[in-house]
Design a protein around this motif. Sequence first.
Motif, PDB file in Angstrom:
ATOM      1  N   CYS A   1       0.832  -0.834  -0.317  1.00  0.00           N
ATOM      2  CA  CYS A   1      -0.299   0.193  -0.162  1.00  0.00           C
ATOM      3  C   CYS A   1       0.790   1.274  -0.249  1.00  0.00           C
ATOM      4  CB  CYS A   1      -1.215  -0.027   1.511  1.00  0.00           C
ATOM      5  SG  CYS A   1      -2.131  -1.135   1.135  1.00  0.00           S
ATOM      6  N   GLU A   2       2.605   0.567   0.597  1.00  0.00           N
ATOM      7  CA  GLU A   2       3.293   2.870   0.524  1.00  0.00           C
ATOM      8  C   GLU A   2       4.160   2.075  -0.034  1.00  0.00           C
ATOM      9  OE1 GLU A   2       3.420   4.506   4.569  1.00  0.00           O
ATOM     10  OE2 GLU A   2       1.171   4.228   4.587  1.00  0.00           O
ATOM     11  N   PRO A   3       4.366   1.300  -1.678  1.00  0.00           N
ATOM     12  CA  PRO A   3       5.391   0.484  -1.909  1.00  0.00           C
ATOM     13  C   PRO A   3       6.944   1.704  -1.465  1.00  0.00           C
ATOM     14  CG  PRO A   3       3.963   0.730  -3.383  1.00  0.00           C
ATOM     15  CD  PRO A   3       3.470   1.078  -2.216  1.00  0.00           C
ATOM     16  N   ASP A   4       7.844   1.548  -1.567  1.00  0.00           N
ATOM     17  CA  ASP A   4       9.194   2.181  -2.318  1.00  0.00           C
ATOM     18  C   ASP A   4       9.091   2.651  -3.304  1.00  0.00           C
ATOM     19  OD1 ASP A   4       9.681   2.088   0.452  1.00  0.00           O
ATOM     20  OD2 ASP A   4      11.327   0.570   0.347  1.00  0.00           O
ATOM     21  N   GLY A   5      10.071   3.160  -3.564  1.00  0.00           N
ATOM     22  CA  GLY A   5      10.229   3.784  -5.061  1.00  0.00           C
ATOM     23  C   GLY A   5       8.423   4.275  -5.721  1.00  0.00           C
ATOM     24  N   VAL A   6       7.654   4.408  -5.158  1.00  0.00           N
ATOM     25  CA  VAL A   6       6.224   5.319  -6.354  1.00  0.00           C
ATOM     26  C   VAL A   6       5.876   6.883  -4.832  1.00  0.00           C
ATOM     27  CG1 VAL A   6       5.606   3.586  -7.992  1.00  0.00           C
ATOM     28  CG2 VAL A   6       5.064   3.450  -5.241  1.00  0.00           C
ATOM     29  N   ASP A   7       5.329   7.251  -5.654  1.00  0.00           N
ATOM     30  CA  ASP A   7       4.674   8.794  -5.229  1.00  0.00           C
ATOM     31  C   ASP A   7       3.287   8.083  -5.160  1.00  0.00           C
ATOM     32  OD1 ASP A   7       3.889  10.517  -4.562  1.00  0.00           O
ATOM     33  OD2 ASP A   7       3.966  11.837  -6.047  1.00  0.00           O
ATOM     34  N   LEU A   8       3.153   8.092  -3.565  1.00  0.00           N
ATOM     35  CA  LEU A   8       1.740   8.233  -2.970  1.00  0.00           C
ATOM     36  C   LEU A   8       0.486   8.987  -3.662  1.00  0.00           C
ATOM     37  CD1 LEU A   8       1.849   7.370   0.706  1.00  0.00           C
ATOM     38  CD2 LEU A   8       1.094   5.544  -1.054  1.00  0.00           C
ATOM     39  N   ASP A   9       0.998   9.667  -4.509  1.00  0.00           N
ATOM     40  CA  ASP A   9       0.634  10.717  -5.123  1.00  0.00           C
ATOM     41  C   ASP A   9       0.045  10.432  -6.667  1.00  0.00           C
ATOM     42  OD1 ASP A   9      -0.909  11.948  -2.650  1.00  0.00           O
ATOM     43  OD2 ASP A   9       0.615  13.109  -2.787  1.00  0.00           O
ATOM     44  N   GLY A  10       1.057   9.502  -6.782  1.00  0.00           N
ATOM     45  CA  GLY A  10       0.893   9.891  -8.553  1.00  0.00           C
ATOM     46  C   GLY A  10      -0.379   8.267  -8.958  1.00  0.00           C
ATOM     47  N   GLU A  11      -0.504   8.307 -10.372  1.00  0.00           N
ATOM     48  CA  GLU A  11      -0.581   7.786 -10.975  1.00  0.00           C
ATOM     49  C   GLU A  11      -0.115   6.832 -11.793  1.00  0.00           C
ATOM     50  OE1 GLU A  11      -4.515   8.079 -12.917  1.00  0.00           O
ATOM     51  OE2 GLU A  11      -5.024   9.100 -10.426  1.00  0.00           O
ATOM     52  N   TYR A  12      -0.604   5.332 -12.054  1.00  0.00           N
ATOM     53  CA  TYR A  12       0.516   4.648 -12.535  1.00  0.00           C
ATOM     54  C   TYR A  12      -0.041   3.904 -13.101  1.00  0.00           C
ATOM     55  CZ  TYR A  12       3.878   6.558  -9.214  1.00  0.00           C
ATOM     56  OH  TYR A  12       4.117   7.348  -8.209  1.00  0.00           O
ATOM     57  N   ARG A  13       0.421   3.566 -14.829  1.00  0.00           N
ATOM     58  CA  ARG A  13      -0.097   2.389 -15.400  1.00  0.00           C
ATOM     59  C   ARG A  13      -0.201   0.719 -15.086  1.00  0.00           C
ATOM     60  NH1 ARG A  13      -2.077   2.471 -20.158  1.00  0.00           N
ATOM     61  NH2 ARG A  13      -0.879   5.096 -20.422  1.00  0.00           N
ATOM     62  N   ILE A  14      -0.850   0.128 -15.459  1.00  0.00           N
ATOM     63  CA  ILE A  14      -0.809  -1.113 -14.558  1.00  0.00           C
ATOM     64  C   ILE A  14      -0.150  -2.103 -15.728  1.00  0.00           C
ATOM     65  CG2 ILE A  14      -2.655  -3.014 -13.726  1.00  0.00           C
ATOM     66  CD1 ILE A  14      -4.188  -1.606 -12.438  1.00  0.00           C
ATOM     67  N   ARG A  15       0.760  -3.383 -15.072  1.00  0.00           N
ATOM     68  CA  ARG A  15       1.458  -4.075 -16.389  1.00  0.00           C
ATOM     69  C   ARG A  15       0.916  -5.139 -16.315  1.00  0.00           C
ATOM     70  NH1 ARG A  15       7.621  -5.269 -15.793  1.00  0.00           N
ATOM     71  NH2 ARG A  15       6.467  -7.125 -14.171  1.00  0.00           N
ATOM     72  N   GLU A  16       0.608  -5.428 -14.481  1.00  0.00           N
ATOM     73  CA  GLU A  16      -0.188  -6.857 -14.839  1.00  0.00           C
ATOM     74  C   GLU A  16      -1.214  -6.957 -13.180  1.00  0.00           C
ATOM     75  OE1 GLU A  16       2.243 -11.619 -13.620  1.00  0.00           O
ATOM     76  OE2 GLU A  16       3.069  -8.964 -14.666  1.00  0.00           O
ATOM     77  N   ILE A  17      -2.229  -7.569 -13.720  1.00  0.00           N
ATOM     78  CA  ILE A  17      -2.329  -7.930 -12.732  1.00  0.00           C
ATOM     79  C   ILE A  17      -2.004  -9.355 -12.529  1.00  0.00           C
ATOM     80  CG2 ILE A  17      -4.492  -8.288 -11.196  1.00  0.00           C
ATOM     81  CD1 ILE A  17      -4.973  -5.781 -12.297  1.00  0.00           C
ATOM     82  N   VAL A  18      -1.982  -9.240 -10.271  1.00  0.00           N
ATOM     83  CA  VAL A  18      -1.323 -10.187  -9.558  1.00  0.00           C
ATOM     84  C   VAL A  18      -1.984 -11.088  -8.660  1.00  0.00           C
ATOM     85  CG1 VAL A  18       0.376 -10.503  -7.886  1.00  0.00           C
ATOM     86  CG2 VAL A  18       1.012  -8.718  -9.445  1.00  0.00           C
ATOM     87  N   GLY A  19      -3.035  -9.932  -8.916  1.00  0.00           N
ATOM     88  CA  GLY A  19      -3.632 -11.939  -7.595  1.00  0.00           C
ATOM     89  C   GLY A  19      -4.866 -10.218  -6.671  1.00  0.00           C
ATOM     90  N   ASP A  20      -4.416 -10.645  -5.502  1.00  0.00           N
ATOM     91  CA  ASP A  20      -5.397 -10.974  -4.200  1.00  0.00           C
ATOM     92  C   ASP A  20      -4.266 -10.135  -3.814  1.00  0.00           C
ATOM     93  OD1 ASP A  20      -8.156 -10.879  -4.799  1.00  0.00           O
ATOM     94  OD2 ASP A  20      -8.331 -12.791  -4.076  1.00  0.00           O
ATOM     95  N   PRO A  21      -4.307  -8.906  -2.686  1.00  0.00           N
ATOM     96  CA  PRO A  21      -3.609  -8.499  -1.901  1.00  0.00           C
ATOM     97  C   PRO A  21      -3.712  -9.838  -0.759  1.00  0.00           C
ATOM     98  CG  PRO A  21      -5.242  -6.534  -2.412  1.00  0.00           C
ATOM     99  CD  PRO A  21      -5.550  -7.970  -2.709  1.00  0.00           C
ATOM    100  N   PRO A  22      -1.954  -9.873  -0.172  1.00  0.00           N
ATOM    101  CA  PRO A  22      -1.788 -10.676   1.345  1.00  0.00           C
ATOM    102  C   PRO A  22      -2.642 -10.445   2.437  1.00  0.00           C
ATOM    103  CG  PRO A  22       0.019  -8.493   1.031  1.00  0.00           C
ATOM    104  CD  PRO A  22      -0.786  -8.713   0.225  1.00  0.00           C
ATOM    105  N   HIS A  23      -3.154  -9.657   2.919  1.00  0.00           N
ATOM    106  CA  HIS A  23      -4.099  -9.486   4.231  1.00  0.00           C
ATOM    107  C   HIS A  23      -5.650  -9.714   4.368  1.00  0.00           C
ATOM    108  CE1 HIS A  23      -6.014  -6.209   1.208  1.00  0.00           C
ATOM    109  NE2 HIS A  23      -6.611  -5.938   1.623  1.00  0.00           N
ATOM    110  N   ASP A  24      -6.033 -10.080   4.625  1.00  0.00           N
ATOM    111  CA  ASP A  24      -7.560 -11.095   5.044  1.00  0.00           C
ATOM    112  C   ASP A  24      -8.409  -9.938   5.058  1.00  0.00           C
ATOM    113  OD1 ASP A  24      -6.607 -14.315   4.871  1.00  0.00           O
ATOM    114  OD2 ASP A  24      -6.240 -13.122   6.847  1.00  0.00           O
ATOM    115  N   VAL A  25      -7.976  -8.421   5.813  1.00  0.00           N
ATOM    116  CA  VAL A  25      -9.287  -7.954   6.131  1.00  0.00           C
ATOM    117  C   VAL A  25      -8.424  -6.166   5.553  1.00  0.00           C
ATOM    118  CG1 VAL A  25     -10.498  -6.561   7.519  1.00  0.00           C
ATOM    119  CG2 VAL A  25     -10.458  -9.187   7.822  1.00  0.00           C
ATOM    120  N   CYS A  26      -9.103  -5.449   5.503  1.00  0.00           N
ATOM    121  CA  CYS A  26      -8.474  -4.451   5.258  1.00  0.00           C
ATOM    122  C   CYS A  26      -8.975  -3.122   6.069  1.00  0.00           C
ATOM    123  CB  CYS A  26      -8.942  -3.026   3.968  1.00  0.00           C
ATOM    124  SG  CYS A  26      -7.793  -1.867   3.739  1.00  0.00           S
TER     125      CYS A  26
END
Length: 148
Positions: A108-133
């Motif tokens: 949700c807060e990855p290194d190397g990206v701006d939290l306010d930026g917009e990014y093109r999605i290269r590929e869908i990986v799947g569901d996030p690793p958490h059970d509940v947000c």
Amino acid sequence: MSTVTLLGTRLAEPGTEFVYHGEADACEGCPYRSQCLNLSEETKYRVTSIRENAQTLECGVHDGGVRAVEVEPVSVTANVRKKGAYAGSTNSLPGSCPYVECPSHEYCEPDGVDLDGEYRIREIVGDPPHDVCHLNRSLQQVELEVED
């Protein structure tokens, strides 16, 4: 496409990933500035190779000195809003999250990206690793395209 740059000897191993944060105060007046400060700020890179027979140069930032390496930008795995998330679409990160113990926090807060930026999605990986947000967000884990 790889770029030759100078990197601290402790990081100068093929496969090492790092985020380039730009010039440090100790870089001022360094004779190697142009060879060292040639990457895009806040971009994640991977060391692809070490230049053979390159000498270790003294550095005011890296106590073990720096060596010439080849690096390439790498994609970033991140969680984005699920609505409208598909390969080729543009999406943004959901924003900051105070739940640092959550298994999805690093996505949700990855290194190397701006939290306010917009990014093109290269590929869908799947569901996030958490059970509940804990912020009740509907998220999708994706690979973001890297701008070179």
